[in-house]
Design a protein around this motif. Structure first.
Motif, short mmCIF file in Angstrom:
data_model
loop_
_atom_site.label_atom_id
_atom_site.label_comp_id
_atom_site.label_asym_id
_atom_site.label_seq_id
_atom_site.Cartn_x
_atom_site.Cartn_y
_atom_site.Cartn_z
N LEU A 271 0.91 -1.22 0.04
CA LEU A 271 -0.02 0.01 -0.06
C LEU A 271 0.87 1.21 0.02
N THR A 272 0.68 2.17 -0.96
CA THR A 272 1.51 3.26 -1.11
C THR A 272 0.62 4.48 -1.03
N ILE A 273 1.10 5.64 -1.10
CA ILE A 273 0.59 7.01 -1.15
C ILE A 273 -0.34 7.17 -2.30
N TYR A 274 -0.03 6.37 -3.37
CA TYR A 274 -0.64 6.47 -4.72
C TYR A 274 -1.81 5.61 -4.74
N ASN A 275 -1.88 4.37 -4.18
CA ASN A 275 -2.70 3.36 -4.61
C ASN A 275 -3.84 3.23 -3.26
N SER A 276 -3.52 4.09 -2.17
CA SER A 276 -4.36 3.93 -1.15
C SER A 276 -5.18 5.33 -0.61
N SER A 277 -4.69 6.41 -1.53
CA SER A 277 -4.78 7.77 -1.00
C SER A 277 -6.35 8.12 -1.11
N SER A 278 -7.04 9.15 -0.83
CA SER A 278 -8.24 9.76 -1.32
C SER A 278 -8.46 10.46 -2.29
N SER A 279 -9.41 10.89 -2.89
CA SER A 279 -9.41 11.67 -4.06
C SER A 279 -8.80 13.02 -3.78
N PRO A 280 -8.35 13.67 -5.02
CA PRO A 280 -7.64 14.92 -4.80
C PRO A 280 -8.33 15.97 -4.26
N LEU A 281 -9.88 16.03 -4.46
CA LEU A 281 -10.63 16.91 -3.77
C LEU A 281 -10.50 16.88 -2.27
N THR A 282 -10.60 15.71 -2.06
CA THR A 282 -10.39 15.29 -0.30
C THR A 282 -9.11 15.62 0.28
N LEU A 283 -8.08 15.56 -0.47
CA LEU A 283 -6.88 15.94 -0.20
C LEU A 283 -6.50 17.49 -0.18
N LYS A 284 -7.11 18.04 -1.03
CA LYS A 284 -7.24 19.47 -1.03
C LYS A 284 -7.84 20.27 0.05
N VAL A 285 -9.13 19.67 0.40
CA VAL A 285 -9.64 20.27 1.37
C VAL A 285 -9.30 19.90 2.70
N MET A 286 -8.75 18.69 2.98
CA MET A 286 -8.04 18.45 4.11
C MET A 286 -6.53 19.32 4.30
N THR A 287 -6.01 19.68 3.48
CA THR A 287 -4.93 20.34 3.44
C THR A 287 -5.25 21.85 3.94
N VAL A 288 -6.20 22.30 3.35
CA VAL A 288 -6.92 23.61 4.00
C VAL A 288 -7.23 23.67 5.43
N VAL A 289 -7.81 22.49 5.65
CA VAL A 289 -8.24 22.50 7.21
C VAL A 289 -7.01 22.36 8.20
N ALA A 290 -6.29 21.58 7.65
CA ALA A 290 -5.00 21.30 8.26
C ALA A 290 -3.98 22.74 8.51
N LEU A 291 -3.90 23.48 7.50
CA LEU A 291 -3.17 24.57 7.74
C LEU A 291 -3.83 25.74 8.47
N ILE A 292 -5.40 25.71 8.80
CA ILE A 292 -6.02 26.38 9.87
C ILE A 292 -5.89 25.75 11.12
N PHE A 293 -6.38 24.60 11.39
CA PHE A 293 -6.32 24.18 12.66
C PHE A 293 -4.92 23.48 13.21
N VAL A 294 -4.14 23.06 12.53
CA VAL A 294 -2.88 22.59 13.08
C VAL A 294 -2.11 23.53 13.78
N PRO A 295 -1.98 24.80 13.22
CA PRO A 295 -1.16 25.60 13.90
C PRO A 295 -1.77 26.14 15.24
N LEU A 296 -3.30 26.12 15.26
CA LEU A 296 -4.10 26.33 16.41
C LEU A 296 -3.66 25.59 17.58
N VAL A 297 -3.64 24.17 17.13
CA VAL A 297 -3.33 23.24 18.37
C VAL A 297 -2.05 23.17 18.82
N ILE A 298 -0.94 23.47 17.88
CA ILE A 298 0.22 23.82 18.17
C ILE A 298 0.59 24.90 19.31
N ALA A 299 -0.20 25.96 18.91
CA ALA A 299 -0.30 27.49 19.68
C ALA A 299 -0.78 27.08 21.25
N TYR A 300 -1.94 26.24 21.05
CA TYR A 300 -2.59 25.90 22.49
C TYR A 300 -1.56 24.86 23.23
#
Length: 345
Positions: free
Chosen positions: A293-322
């Protein structure tokens, strides 16, 4: 091309979430495992509880996030991981539950038996996840016997191979040293002296086993292939070794925080060594490399990964700051006088 970029980004984020979890919850586990061996009386045991009390539940947020990220970014990997490792992951879950309850229930009664039972729960609830996480990740590095359908051919005992056990013991030793150094940071007096002695003794075992793990990886896995192909990756094990040897150097100088950060780096780069060697695989198949299983044959759709990236950019820094705020807020040493407050365990 765009999809490949997001798959690569989420492999990095997936790895970061796991290494940060081991770095943070590792000292909780270490303190828990050391409880019966360092504390000489109930006051010292309570000091050890309160040394990790403000942090342990926040640290476990990273475990939930790592599991959630695996489910959302690499759902096939998540499915195979949780079906193949069902028994050890269930044991980890039960151990974490018992450990969490021990923190909250120990101080509810003054009975010696009551406190002893919950102390045992804390020790077991710290040792079991430490060992099994190490066994699990070592088997990821080695490869699981999964077929083309992601079905594992073997059982839980299959995971208890020599390389898997080396990984498990290495995690235990890393966390024991990490927890002992944390006690050097958070305590004073005889308790601190005993913690420093434990850190120095177990550090020797930790370094020896880390070197054994690096050598064993050359025979039991193909992790070193990426390092031979991309020479710049050799900086990862190099930093890990420097971090290991910095721990006692800083302890001798009384620079406990520096020693703890060195222990953090040792854990981060030890786990990163395996993850970098895996890329682009997530779970190699020991039966047939084409079934991995690789990042290529087991990943979600490109749209899902894009949305997740945006969410991560917003919330991960908040968790780190906390978490930075929480560690700064509770950065003082735990003294016996604090045990009289209502907030103390």
């Amino acid at each position: 091309m765009e999809q490949n970029i997001f798959q690569f980004i989420w492999f990095l984020l997936w790895g970061v979430l796991w290494v940060v979890y081991f770095m943070l919850d590792g000292f909780d586990f270490g303190v828990g495992m050391l409880l019966p061996f360092i504390a000489k009386n109930d006051t010292e045991r309570r000091i050890m509880y309160n040394a990790v009390g403000p942090f342990w539940d926040g640290n476990e947020v990273w475990l939930i996030t790592a599991g959630g990220a695996t489910f959302a970014a690499f759902p096939t990997t998540y499915a195979v991981m949780f079906s193949s490792l069902y028994t050890p992951l269930l044991l980890i879950l039960f151990a974490l539950i018992v450990r969490g309850v021990a923190f909250e229930f120990r101080g509810k009664e003054e009975s010696f038996l009551w406190k002893t039972v919950w102390d045992i729960c804390l020790v077991v609830g710290s040792f079991v996840p430490s060992l099994l996480f190490g066994v699990a990740f070592a088997n990821f590095f080695k490869g699981l016997p999964i077929d083309a359908n992601g079905i594992m051919h073997g059982n839980t005992l299959t995971l208890l191979n020599p390389y898997g056990l080396i990984g498990g013991l290495l995690f235990v030793l890393m966390f024991v040293v990490h927890g002992a150094v944390w006690l050097c940071v958070k305590t004073n007096g005889d308790l601190q002296k005993r913690a420093r002695k434990v850190a120095e003794v177990f550090w020797v075992l930790e370094v020896v086993l880390a070197l054994v793990f690096l050598v064993a990886s050359a025979f039991a896995t193909d992790l070193w292939a990426n390092y031979m192909k991309y020479k710049f990756l050799l900086i990862i094990p190099a930093i890990a070794l420097v971090a290991y040897f910095a721990i006692p150097a800083f302890l001798i100088q009384g620079k406990n925080w520096y020693a703890w950060f060195s222990s953090c780096a040792a854990i981060v780069f030890t786990v990163a060594f395996g993850l970098a060697g895996l890329f682009p695989r997530l779970i190699p198949s020991s039966l047939n490399p084409e079934w991995s299983l690789t990042i290529y044959n087991s990943s979600s759709s490109p749209l899902t990964l894009k949305v997740m990236t945006v969410v991560a950019l917003i919330f991960v820094p908040l968790v780190i700051a906390y978490q930075i705020w929480a560690y700064k807020l509770f950065s003082e040493k735990v003294r016996p006088a604090f045990l009289e407050s209502e907030e103390a365990y």
